[in-house]
Design a protein around this motif. Structure first.
Motif: not given
Length: 249
Positions: A82-95, A101-109
């Motif tokens: 419940x604490x991790x489904x935060x709503x709103x927009x994502x912090x990154x929507x494409x790559x 190469x690219x990475x999306x990892x760690x604390x992101x939405x």
């Protein structure tokens, strides 16, 4: 200090109280059998309070509990979905990765839809520590002679709907039901001479926590076995003492 104690003679009752303290320490696993026997021998040889005092100096006072010590590192937060489904927009929507190469990892939405494209390159999408913009998120991957690796945490439901031409999508993580409140991750897209892999892994911190928990469980089992063995040794020792007392005039 031992040298400051009066050189008063100890009685049999004094020695027996110290011996009882040692037996309790043996049963609790604070002393092994060798230490117990050495200290018990010193107890019955002691003639003064100054000789008795050092024998139990490093043991808890009878009737006073030692402070509880947790050997398992607890996670920093509750970790509830419940604490991790935060709503709103994502912090990154494409790559995009073209011969790179690219990475999306760690604390992101993670947004409700994340698009990525690789051409002669690779991408890493790690959701283990991520928050989610909604209860269902879509990871859309286009891999042309490249690849994308999607890593999800245990507990989420995974659905793979991608199409591969001379390439493929990894379906091994499908079928596992999600935990209550956990998000659903849908992996879609197209792979040509490339691939999209999906794997389920714990975070490093969680792996260490589970490893430490299992280690503590093994230690607890060993302590129980040692306590049982010590109890049996003590029973044999007490039986010998009773027989010795019976033989005394």
């Amino acid at each position: 200090m031992t040298e400051d104690l009066p050189e008063l003679r100890a009685s049999d009752a004094d020695r027996e109280r110290v011996a009882e303290h040692l037996r309790d320490a043996l049963a609790e696993g604070r002393l092994d059998m060798e230490e117990f026997e050495e200290r018990l021998d010193a107890t019955y040889k002691a003639r003064t309070y100054a000789e008795l005092a050092p024998i139990t100096r490093d043991l808890p006072v009878p009737g006073v509990s030692a402070p509880a010590v947790s050997m398992v590192k607890e996670p920093a937060g509750s970790g509830s979905w419940a604490q991790r489904v935060v709503g709103g927009e994502g912090s990154s929507s494409w790559a995009v990765a073209v011969m790179s190469g690219f990475q999306r990892k760690g604390r992101w939405t993670v947004p409700r839809r994340f698009n990525c494209f690789t051409f002669w390159g690779g991408g890493e999408i790690d959701l283990r520590e991520a928050n989610f913009a909604g209860p269902e998120v879509e990871i859309n991957c286009i891999a042309i002679m490249g690849g994308v690796q999607v890593t999800v945490p245990p507990g989420v439901e995974v659905v793979v709907r991608g199409i591969g031409v001379m390439g493929g999508f990894d379906h091994r993580e499908e079928g596992a039901p999600g935990e209550p409140g956990a998000p659903r991750v849908v992996v879609t897209g197209f792979a040509f001479w490339g691939g999209v892999g999906v794997e389920r892994k714990l975070t490093r911190a969680e792996r260490l926590r589970v490893k430490e928990q299992r280690r503590q469980e093994r230690l607890d089992r060993r302590a129980e076995r040692r306590e049982l063995q010590a109890s049996r040794r003590e029973e044999r020792w007490e039986a010998r003492e009773r027989r010795r007392d019976e033989r005394r005039p």
